[in-house]
Write an enzyme that holds these catalytic residues in place. Sequence first.
Site, PDB file in Angstrom:
ATOM      1  CD  GLU A 204      -3.124  -1.032   2.061  1.00  0.00           C
ATOM      2  OE1 GLU A 204      -3.248   0.006   2.720  1.00  0.00           O
ATOM      3  OE2 GLU A 204      -3.926  -1.981   2.122  1.00  0.00           O
ATOM      4  CE  LYS A 336     -10.583  -3.598   3.610  1.00  0.00           C
ATOM      5  NZ  LYS A 336      -9.852  -4.728   4.241  1.00  0.00           N
TER       6      LYS A 336
HETATM    7  P1  PGA Z   1      -6.387  -6.150   2.503  1.00  0.00           P
HETATM    8  O1  PGA Z   1      -5.845  -5.086   3.565  1.00  0.00           O
HETATM    9  O2  PGA Z   1      -6.955  -5.404   1.367  1.00  0.00           O
HETATM   10  O3  PGA Z   1      -5.166  -6.951   2.158  1.00  0.00           O
HETATM   11  O4  PGA Z   1      -7.428  -6.949   3.243  1.00  0.00           O
HETATM   12  C1  PGA Z   1      -6.551  -3.936   3.908  1.00  0.00           C
HETATM   13  C2  PGA Z   1      -6.990  -3.970   5.341  1.00  0.00           C
HETATM   14  O5  PGA Z   1      -6.756  -4.964   6.062  1.00  0.00           O
HETATM   15  O6  PGA Z   1      -7.604  -3.019   5.816  1.00  0.00           O
HETATM   16 ZN    ZN Z   2      -7.849  -4.130   7.883  1.00  0.00          ZN
END
Ligand code: PGA
Ligand code: ZN
Length: 424
Positions: A204, A336
Amino acid sequence: MTDIEGVDAWEVLDSRGEPTVRVRVETADGAGTFTVPAGASTGAHEAVERRDGGDRYGGRGVRDAVAAVRDELAPVVVGRPATDQRGIDEALVDRDGTESLSRLGANAVLGVSGAVARAAAAATDRPLYEALAPDAGPGSLPLPMVNVLSGGLHAAADLPIQDFLAVPVGADTYPEALETAWAVRRAAGRRIGDGDHPPPVADEGGFVPPVADADAAFDLLVDAVRDAGHDPGSDVAIAVDVAATHFYDPDRERYALPGEALSREAMIDRVAGWIDDHPVRSVEDPLAEDDWRGWERLADRVGDRVQLLGDDLLATNAARLDRAVDAGAANAALIKPNQAGTITRTRRVLERAVDAGWAPVVSARSGETCDSTIADLAVALDAGQIKIGSLARSERLAKYNRLLEIDRRHGGGFAGAAALSPRL
Ligand code: PGA
Ligand code: ZN
Protein backbone atom coordinates in the site's frame (compact mmCIF):
# COMPACT_ATOMS: atom_id res chain seq x y z
CA MET A 1 -31.55 7.14 -22.51
CA THR A 2 -30.03 5.42 -19.53
CA ASP A 3 -31.04 1.89 -20.58
CA ILE A 4 -28.13 -0.50 -20.58
CA GLU A 5 -27.28 -1.59 -24.11
CA GLY A 6 -24.16 -3.62 -23.57
CA VAL A 7 -21.86 -5.15 -20.96
CA ASP A 8 -18.33 -6.33 -21.57
CA ALA A 9 -15.63 -7.65 -19.23
CA TRP A 10 -11.99 -8.60 -19.47
CA GLU A 11 -9.01 -9.51 -17.35
CA VAL A 12 -6.51 -6.79 -16.32
CA LEU A 13 -3.69 -6.67 -13.76
CA ASP A 14 -3.85 -4.87 -10.41
CA SER A 15 -1.22 -3.04 -8.35
CA ARG A 16 0.35 -6.33 -7.22
CA GLY A 17 0.41 -7.55 -10.80
CA GLU A 18 -2.42 -9.97 -10.05
CA PRO A 19 -5.31 -10.53 -12.45
CA THR A 20 -8.60 -8.80 -11.72
CA VAL A 21 -11.91 -8.10 -13.43
CA ARG A 22 -12.68 -4.93 -15.40
CA VAL A 23 -16.26 -4.35 -16.58
CA ARG A 24 -17.67 -1.80 -19.03
CA VAL A 25 -21.37 -0.97 -19.11
CA GLU A 26 -22.79 1.03 -22.02
CA THR A 27 -25.91 3.10 -22.42
CA ALA A 28 -26.87 5.31 -25.36
CA ASP A 29 -25.87 8.40 -23.37
CA GLY A 30 -22.69 7.26 -21.68
CA ALA A 31 -20.59 4.34 -20.50
CA GLY A 32 -18.92 3.39 -17.24
CA THR A 33 -15.91 1.20 -16.46
CA PHE A 34 -15.10 -0.26 -13.06
CA THR A 35 -12.20 -2.42 -11.92
CA VAL A 36 -12.50 -4.75 -8.93
CA PRO A 37 -9.91 -4.53 -6.10
CA ALA A 38 -8.53 -7.50 -4.15
CA GLY A 39 -7.33 -8.05 -0.60
CA ALA A 40 -4.34 -10.02 0.70
CA SER A 41 -5.34 -10.08 4.36
CA THR A 42 -8.85 -11.17 3.48
CA GLY A 43 -11.43 -12.12 6.09
CA ALA A 44 -13.22 -15.46 6.17
CA HIS A 45 -16.61 -13.73 6.06
CA GLU A 46 -16.13 -11.68 2.90
CA ALA A 47 -18.10 -12.25 -0.29
CA VAL A 48 -16.14 -14.83 -2.26
CA GLU A 49 -13.63 -13.81 -4.91
CA ARG A 50 -13.47 -16.31 -7.77
CA ARG A 51 -10.07 -17.41 -9.13
CA ASP A 52 -9.54 -19.88 -11.97
CA GLY A 53 -6.89 -22.13 -10.41
CA GLY A 54 -4.80 -24.11 -12.86
CA ASP A 55 -1.54 -22.88 -14.37
CA ARG A 56 -2.37 -19.48 -15.84
CA TYR A 57 -1.13 -16.65 -13.62
CA GLY A 58 -0.26 -19.15 -10.92
CA GLY A 59 -3.91 -20.06 -10.52
CA ARG A 60 -4.89 -16.42 -9.91
CA GLY A 61 -6.56 -15.82 -13.30
CA VAL A 62 -10.12 -14.50 -13.42
CA ARG A 63 -11.30 -15.78 -16.82
CA ASP A 64 -14.18 -17.68 -15.22
CA ALA A 65 -15.40 -14.53 -13.45
CA VAL A 66 -15.06 -12.60 -16.73
CA ALA A 67 -17.06 -15.28 -18.53
CA ALA A 68 -19.71 -15.12 -15.79
CA VAL A 69 -20.10 -11.38 -16.44
CA ARG A 70 -20.45 -11.86 -20.18
CA ASP A 71 -22.61 -14.96 -20.18
CA GLU A 72 -24.71 -14.82 -17.02
CA LEU A 73 -24.79 -11.28 -15.65
CA ALA A 74 -24.92 -9.24 -18.86
CA PRO A 75 -28.31 -10.72 -19.88
CA VAL A 76 -29.69 -9.79 -16.44
CA VAL A 77 -28.88 -6.09 -16.80
CA VAL A 78 -29.18 -5.32 -20.51
CA GLY A 79 -32.38 -3.36 -21.12
CA ARG A 80 -32.64 -2.08 -17.55
CA PRO A 81 -32.10 1.62 -16.73
CA ALA A 82 -28.59 2.07 -15.32
CA THR A 83 -30.07 4.45 -12.76
CA ASP A 84 -31.91 1.54 -11.09
CA GLN A 85 -28.87 0.51 -9.05
CA ARG A 86 -30.88 -1.20 -6.35
CA GLY A 87 -33.02 -3.25 -8.72
CA ILE A 88 -30.02 -4.23 -10.79
CA ASP A 89 -27.98 -5.24 -7.74
CA GLU A 90 -30.85 -7.39 -6.46
CA ALA A 91 -31.10 -9.09 -9.85
CA LEU A 92 -27.34 -9.72 -9.90
CA VAL A 93 -27.43 -11.29 -6.43
CA ASP A 94 -30.48 -13.40 -7.42
CA ARG A 95 -28.74 -14.62 -10.52
CA ASP A 96 -25.75 -15.73 -8.47
CA GLY A 97 -28.11 -17.47 -6.05
CA THR A 98 -25.73 -17.67 -3.07
CA GLU A 99 -25.43 -15.28 -0.14
CA SER A 100 -21.63 -15.11 -0.46
CA LEU A 101 -21.76 -14.76 -4.27
CA SER A 102 -19.54 -17.80 -4.57
CA ARG A 103 -21.21 -19.29 -7.64
CA LEU A 104 -20.38 -16.54 -10.14
CA GLY A 105 -17.85 -14.76 -7.92
CA ALA A 106 -18.13 -11.51 -5.99
CA ASN A 107 -15.50 -10.13 -8.36
CA ALA A 108 -17.90 -10.73 -11.27
CA VAL A 109 -20.94 -9.31 -9.45
CA LEU A 110 -19.20 -6.22 -8.03
CA GLY A 111 -17.59 -5.57 -11.42
CA VAL A 112 -21.01 -5.18 -13.01
CA SER A 113 -22.49 -3.31 -10.04
CA GLY A 114 -19.67 -0.74 -10.02
CA ALA A 115 -19.71 -0.26 -13.77
CA VAL A 116 -23.49 0.28 -13.66
CA ALA A 117 -22.98 3.06 -11.09
CA ARG A 118 -20.41 4.75 -13.29
CA ALA A 119 -22.54 4.32 -16.43
CA ALA A 120 -25.54 5.85 -14.64
CA ALA A 121 -23.46 8.89 -13.68
CA ALA A 122 -22.20 9.26 -17.25
CA ALA A 123 -25.65 8.82 -18.78
CA THR A 124 -27.18 11.45 -16.51
CA ASP A 125 -24.20 13.76 -16.95
CA ARG A 126 -23.42 13.98 -13.26
CA PRO A 127 -20.19 13.43 -11.36
CA LEU A 128 -20.21 10.06 -9.61
CA TYR A 129 -20.25 11.62 -6.12
CA GLU A 130 -23.57 13.27 -7.05
CA ALA A 131 -25.06 10.27 -8.82
CA LEU A 132 -24.37 8.03 -5.79
CA ALA A 133 -25.59 10.58 -3.23
CA PRO A 134 -28.94 10.35 -1.44
CA ASP A 135 -31.59 13.04 -2.04
CA ALA A 136 -29.91 15.32 0.49
CA GLY A 137 -26.87 15.47 -1.79
CA PRO A 138 -23.22 14.59 -1.30
CA GLY A 139 -21.46 15.10 2.01
CA SER A 140 -18.08 16.44 3.02
CA LEU A 141 -14.53 15.43 2.16
CA PRO A 142 -13.39 12.55 4.38
CA LEU A 143 -10.63 12.58 6.98
CA PRO A 144 -7.91 10.31 5.55
CA MET A 145 -5.98 7.80 7.64
CA VAL A 146 -2.69 7.52 5.78
CA ASN A 147 -0.51 4.40 5.90
CA VAL A 148 3.09 5.27 6.88
CA LEU A 149 4.56 1.95 8.11
CA SER A 150 3.53 -1.45 6.78
CA GLY A 151 3.97 -4.98 8.07
CA GLY A 152 1.91 -8.16 8.25
CA LEU A 153 0.85 -9.74 4.98
CA HIS A 154 1.54 -6.51 3.06
CA ALA A 155 5.31 -6.36 3.52
CA ALA A 156 8.42 -8.49 3.81
CA ALA A 157 8.81 -7.05 7.29
CA ASP A 158 9.49 -8.64 10.66
CA LEU A 159 6.57 -6.64 12.00
CA PRO A 160 3.36 -8.71 12.22
CA ILE A 161 1.12 -5.65 12.76
CA GLN A 162 -0.18 -4.58 9.34
CA ASP A 163 -0.52 -0.76 9.22
CA PHE A 164 0.67 2.20 11.27
CA LEU A 165 -1.18 5.24 9.98
CA ALA A 166 -1.11 9.01 10.42
CA VAL A 167 -4.47 10.70 11.01
CA PRO A 168 -4.17 14.47 10.46
CA VAL A 169 -6.76 15.39 13.09
CA GLY A 170 -5.61 19.01 13.32
CA ALA A 171 -6.20 19.77 9.63
CA ASP A 172 -9.01 22.13 8.66
CA THR A 173 -9.28 21.09 5.02
CA TYR A 174 -8.73 17.95 2.97
CA PRO A 175 -5.73 19.42 1.07
CA GLU A 176 -4.16 20.46 4.38
CA ALA A 177 -4.71 16.94 5.73
CA LEU A 178 -2.85 15.47 2.76
CA GLU A 179 0.01 17.91 3.14
CA THR A 180 0.37 17.09 6.83
CA ALA A 181 0.34 13.34 6.22
CA TRP A 182 2.85 13.78 3.39
CA ALA A 183 5.26 15.57 5.73
CA VAL A 184 4.96 12.78 8.31
CA ARG A 185 5.56 10.14 5.65
CA ARG A 186 8.62 11.93 4.34
CA ALA A 187 10.02 12.29 7.85
CA ALA A 188 9.47 8.57 8.50
CA GLY A 189 11.24 7.77 5.22
CA ARG A 190 14.22 9.85 6.28
CA ARG A 191 14.45 8.01 9.58
CA ILE A 192 14.28 4.62 7.87
CA GLY A 193 16.34 5.29 4.73
CA ASP A 194 20.11 5.57 4.59
CA GLY A 195 20.02 8.97 2.89
CA ASP A 196 21.19 7.68 -0.48
CA HIS A 197 18.51 5.15 -1.30
CA PRO A 198 14.75 5.28 -0.83
CA PRO A 199 13.44 2.84 1.79
CA PRO A 200 11.45 -0.13 0.48
CA VAL A 201 7.69 0.28 0.24
CA ALA A 202 5.00 -2.33 0.78
CA ASP A 203 1.78 -3.19 -1.05
CA GLU A 204 0.00 0.00 0.00
CA GLY A 205 3.01 2.30 -0.40
CA GLY A 206 3.90 2.42 3.31
CA PHE A 207 7.52 2.04 4.34
CA VAL A 208 8.84 -1.29 5.56
CA PRO A 209 10.30 -0.38 8.97
CA PRO A 210 13.42 -2.04 10.39
CA VAL A 211 11.56 -3.00 13.58
CA ALA A 212 9.57 -6.05 14.63
CA ASP A 213 8.10 -4.63 17.81
CA ALA A 214 4.86 -2.63 17.76
CA ASP A 215 6.03 -0.17 20.43
CA ALA A 216 9.15 0.60 18.36
CA ALA A 217 6.95 1.22 15.30
CA PHE A 218 4.68 3.56 17.29
CA ASP A 219 7.76 5.43 18.55
CA LEU A 220 9.15 5.74 15.02
CA LEU A 221 5.88 7.17 13.75
CA VAL A 222 5.54 9.60 16.67
CA ASP A 223 9.14 10.76 16.10
CA ALA A 224 8.28 11.32 12.43
CA VAL A 225 5.28 13.43 13.43
CA ARG A 226 7.59 15.59 15.57
CA ASP A 227 10.25 15.77 12.82
CA ALA A 228 7.53 17.08 10.50
CA GLY A 229 6.86 19.92 12.94
CA HIS A 230 3.56 18.58 14.21
CA ASP A 231 2.28 17.73 17.65
CA PRO A 232 1.56 14.01 18.17
CA GLY A 233 -2.03 13.59 19.30
CA SER A 234 -3.42 17.05 18.66
CA ASP A 235 -2.12 17.65 15.10
CA VAL A 236 -1.57 14.08 14.02
CA ALA A 237 -3.04 11.09 15.81
CA ILE A 238 -2.00 7.50 15.23
CA ALA A 239 -4.18 4.75 13.83
CA VAL A 240 -3.23 1.10 13.70
CA ASP A 241 -4.60 -1.84 11.72
CA VAL A 242 -3.49 -4.80 13.79
CA ALA A 243 -5.07 -7.30 11.33
CA ALA A 244 -4.87 -9.75 14.23
CA THR A 245 -6.77 -12.51 12.39
CA HIS A 246 -3.62 -13.10 10.39
CA PHE A 247 -1.34 -13.91 13.32
CA TYR A 248 -3.94 -15.67 15.44
CA ASP A 249 -3.49 -19.41 15.83
CA PRO A 250 -7.02 -20.85 16.31
CA ASP A 251 -5.75 -24.29 17.32
CA ARG A 252 -3.72 -22.97 20.23
CA GLU A 253 -5.99 -19.95 20.75
CA ARG A 254 -2.96 -17.69 20.84
CA TYR A 255 -1.90 -14.44 19.16
CA ALA A 256 1.58 -15.06 17.76
CA LEU A 257 3.72 -11.93 18.11
CA PRO A 258 7.54 -12.04 17.76
CA GLY A 259 8.83 -14.33 20.51
CA GLU A 260 5.45 -14.47 22.29
CA ALA A 261 2.16 -16.34 22.13
CA LEU A 262 -0.51 -14.21 23.79
CA SER A 263 -3.83 -15.41 25.15
CA ARG A 264 -6.92 -13.34 24.40
CA GLU A 265 -6.62 -11.59 27.78
CA ALA A 266 -2.93 -10.86 27.24
CA MET A 267 -3.67 -9.51 23.75
CA ILE A 268 -6.36 -7.22 25.18
CA ASP A 269 -3.86 -5.96 27.77
CA ARG A 270 -1.30 -5.42 25.03
CA VAL A 271 -3.66 -3.35 22.88
CA ALA A 272 -4.82 -1.32 25.89
CA GLY A 273 -1.15 -0.70 26.69
CA TRP A 274 -0.52 0.69 23.19
CA ILE A 275 -3.45 3.04 23.66
CA ASP A 276 -2.11 4.19 27.05
CA ASP A 277 1.48 4.65 25.87
CA HIS A 278 1.03 6.25 22.42
CA PRO A 279 -1.32 8.86 20.89
CA VAL A 280 -3.49 6.15 19.33
CA ARG A 281 -6.97 7.29 18.25
CA SER A 282 -8.14 4.36 16.09
CA VAL A 283 -7.55 0.61 16.35
CA GLU A 284 -8.64 -1.75 13.58
CA ASP A 285 -8.96 -5.53 13.98
CA PRO A 286 -7.12 -5.72 17.33
CA LEU A 287 -8.48 -9.26 17.77
CA ALA A 288 -9.29 -12.12 15.42
CA GLU A 289 -12.38 -12.04 13.21
CA ASP A 290 -14.40 -14.52 15.32
CA ASP A 291 -13.11 -13.59 18.77
CA TRP A 292 -16.43 -11.95 19.67
CA ARG A 293 -15.87 -12.25 23.41
CA GLY A 294 -12.48 -10.56 23.11
CA TRP A 295 -13.90 -7.70 21.05
CA GLU A 296 -16.67 -7.10 23.60
CA ARG A 297 -14.19 -7.00 26.48
CA LEU A 298 -11.86 -4.66 24.67
CA ALA A 299 -14.77 -2.39 23.72
CA ASP A 300 -15.84 -2.25 27.38
CA ARG A 301 -12.34 -1.28 28.34
CA VAL A 302 -11.33 1.29 25.69
CA GLY A 303 -14.39 1.92 23.50
CA ASP A 304 -15.10 5.27 25.14
CA ARG A 305 -11.58 6.53 24.29
CA VAL A 306 -10.64 5.19 20.86
CA GLN A 307 -12.24 4.22 17.61
CA LEU A 308 -12.57 0.43 17.49
CA LEU A 309 -12.81 -0.39 13.82
CA GLY A 310 -14.03 -3.74 12.53
CA ASP A 311 -12.67 -4.95 9.20
CA ASP A 312 -12.32 -8.76 9.14
CA LEU A 313 -14.78 -8.81 12.07
CA LEU A 314 -17.59 -7.24 10.02
CA ALA A 315 -16.51 -7.93 6.42
CA THR A 316 -18.96 -5.21 5.23
CA ASN A 317 -21.73 -7.70 5.99
CA ALA A 318 -25.09 -6.45 7.34
CA ALA A 319 -25.73 -9.48 9.56
CA ARG A 320 -22.28 -9.31 11.14
CA LEU A 321 -22.64 -5.56 11.64
CA ASP A 322 -26.00 -6.06 13.35
CA ARG A 323 -24.50 -8.69 15.64
CA ALA A 324 -21.57 -6.42 16.49
CA VAL A 325 -23.86 -3.46 17.20
CA ASP A 326 -26.07 -5.59 19.47
CA ALA A 327 -23.03 -6.91 21.31
CA GLY A 328 -21.32 -3.51 21.52
CA ALA A 329 -18.24 -5.19 20.07
CA ALA A 330 -16.79 -2.09 18.30
CA ASN A 331 -17.81 1.46 17.39
CA ALA A 332 -16.76 1.86 13.75
CA ALA A 333 -17.05 -0.15 10.53
CA LEU A 334 -14.60 -0.47 7.68
CA ILE A 335 -16.51 -0.35 4.39
CA LYS A 336 -15.04 -2.30 1.47
CA PRO A 337 -17.26 -2.74 -1.59
CA ASN A 338 -15.68 -6.03 -2.62
CA GLN A 339 -16.33 -7.57 0.80
CA ALA A 340 -20.02 -6.80 0.27
CA GLY A 341 -20.26 -7.65 -3.43
CA THR A 342 -22.55 -4.88 -4.71
CA ILE A 343 -22.78 -1.10 -4.45
CA THR A 344 -26.22 -1.43 -2.84
CA ARG A 345 -25.04 -3.81 -0.12
CA THR A 346 -22.07 -1.53 0.53
CA ARG A 347 -24.36 1.48 0.89
CA ARG A 348 -26.70 -0.43 3.17
CA VAL A 349 -23.97 -1.51 5.58
CA LEU A 350 -22.60 2.04 5.69
CA GLU A 351 -26.05 3.51 6.39
CA ARG A 352 -26.72 0.92 9.09
CA ALA A 353 -23.44 1.75 10.77
CA VAL A 354 -24.39 5.44 10.80
CA ASP A 355 -27.88 4.64 12.16
CA ALA A 356 -26.24 2.73 15.02
CA GLY A 357 -24.09 5.74 15.86
CA TRP A 358 -20.97 4.05 14.51
CA ALA A 359 -18.43 5.71 12.24
CA PRO A 360 -18.01 4.27 8.74
CA VAL A 361 -14.55 4.27 7.14
CA VAL A 362 -14.56 3.68 3.37
CA SER A 363 -11.53 1.58 2.47
CA ALA A 364 -9.41 0.45 -0.46
CA ARG A 365 -7.86 -3.02 -0.66
CA SER A 366 -4.18 -3.82 -0.72
CA GLY A 367 -4.60 -4.87 -4.38
CA GLU A 368 -5.97 -1.88 -6.31
CA THR A 369 -6.00 -0.18 -9.70
CA CYS A 370 -6.37 3.48 -10.64
CA ASP A 371 -10.12 3.10 -10.29
CA SER A 372 -11.18 5.95 -7.98
CA THR A 373 -14.81 4.99 -7.32
CA ILE A 374 -14.36 4.73 -3.54
CA ALA A 375 -13.33 8.40 -3.37
CA ASP A 376 -16.68 9.41 -4.87
CA LEU A 377 -18.51 6.88 -2.72
CA ALA A 378 -17.04 8.30 0.49
CA VAL A 379 -18.16 11.85 -0.39
CA ALA A 380 -21.53 10.78 -1.81
CA LEU A 381 -22.47 8.90 1.37
CA ASP A 382 -20.76 11.36 3.72
CA ALA A 383 -18.71 8.59 5.30
CA GLY A 384 -16.45 11.04 7.11
CA GLN A 385 -13.31 8.88 6.93
CA ILE A 386 -11.33 7.09 4.22
CA LYS A 387 -8.43 4.63 4.24
CA ILE A 388 -6.60 4.29 0.94
CA GLY A 389 -3.02 3.36 1.87
CA SER A 390 0.01 5.57 1.65
CA LEU A 391 0.84 8.72 -0.34
CA ALA A 392 2.73 6.76 -2.96
CA ARG A 393 1.91 4.39 -5.83
CA SER A 394 -0.51 5.54 -8.50
CA GLU A 395 -3.34 3.21 -7.48
CA ARG A 396 -3.42 5.04 -4.11
CA LEU A 397 -2.87 8.53 -5.52
CA ALA A 398 -5.64 8.12 -8.10
CA LYS A 399 -8.05 8.15 -5.16
CA TYR A 400 -6.34 10.86 -3.07
CA ASN A 401 -6.15 12.99 -6.22
CA ARG A 402 -9.77 12.34 -7.10
CA LEU A 403 -10.69 13.69 -3.64
CA LEU A 404 -8.65 16.84 -4.44
CA GLU A 405 -10.70 17.21 -7.62
CA ILE A 406 -13.96 16.72 -5.72
CA ASP A 407 -12.79 19.28 -3.15
CA ARG A 408 -12.16 21.74 -5.98
CA ARG A 409 -15.39 21.10 -7.88
CA HIS A 410 -17.88 20.35 -5.14
CA GLY A 411 -16.47 21.93 -1.99
CA GLY A 412 -18.70 20.46 0.69
CA GLY A 413 -16.35 21.08 3.58
CA PHE A 414 -14.10 18.66 5.45
CA ALA A 415 -15.30 16.07 7.93
CA GLY A 416 -12.10 16.36 10.00
CA ALA A 417 -11.51 14.88 13.44
CA ALA A 418 -15.23 15.07 14.31
CA ALA A 419 -15.75 12.05 12.04
CA LEU A 420 -13.87 9.75 14.41
CA SER A 421 -15.75 7.48 16.79
CA PRO A 422 -16.48 7.91 19.62
CA ARG A 423 -17.16 11.63 19.62
CA LEU A 424 -14.94 12.89 22.44
P1 PGA B 1 -6.39 -6.15 2.50
O1 PGA B 1 -5.85 -5.09 3.56
O2 PGA B 1 -6.96 -5.40 1.37
O3 PGA B 1 -5.17 -6.95 2.16
O4 PGA B 1 -7.43 -6.95 3.24
C1 PGA B 1 -6.55 -3.94 3.91
C2 PGA B 1 -6.99 -3.97 5.34
O5 PGA B 1 -6.76 -4.96 6.06
O6 PGA B 1 -7.60 -3.02 5.82
ZN1 ZN C 1 -7.85 -4.13 7.88
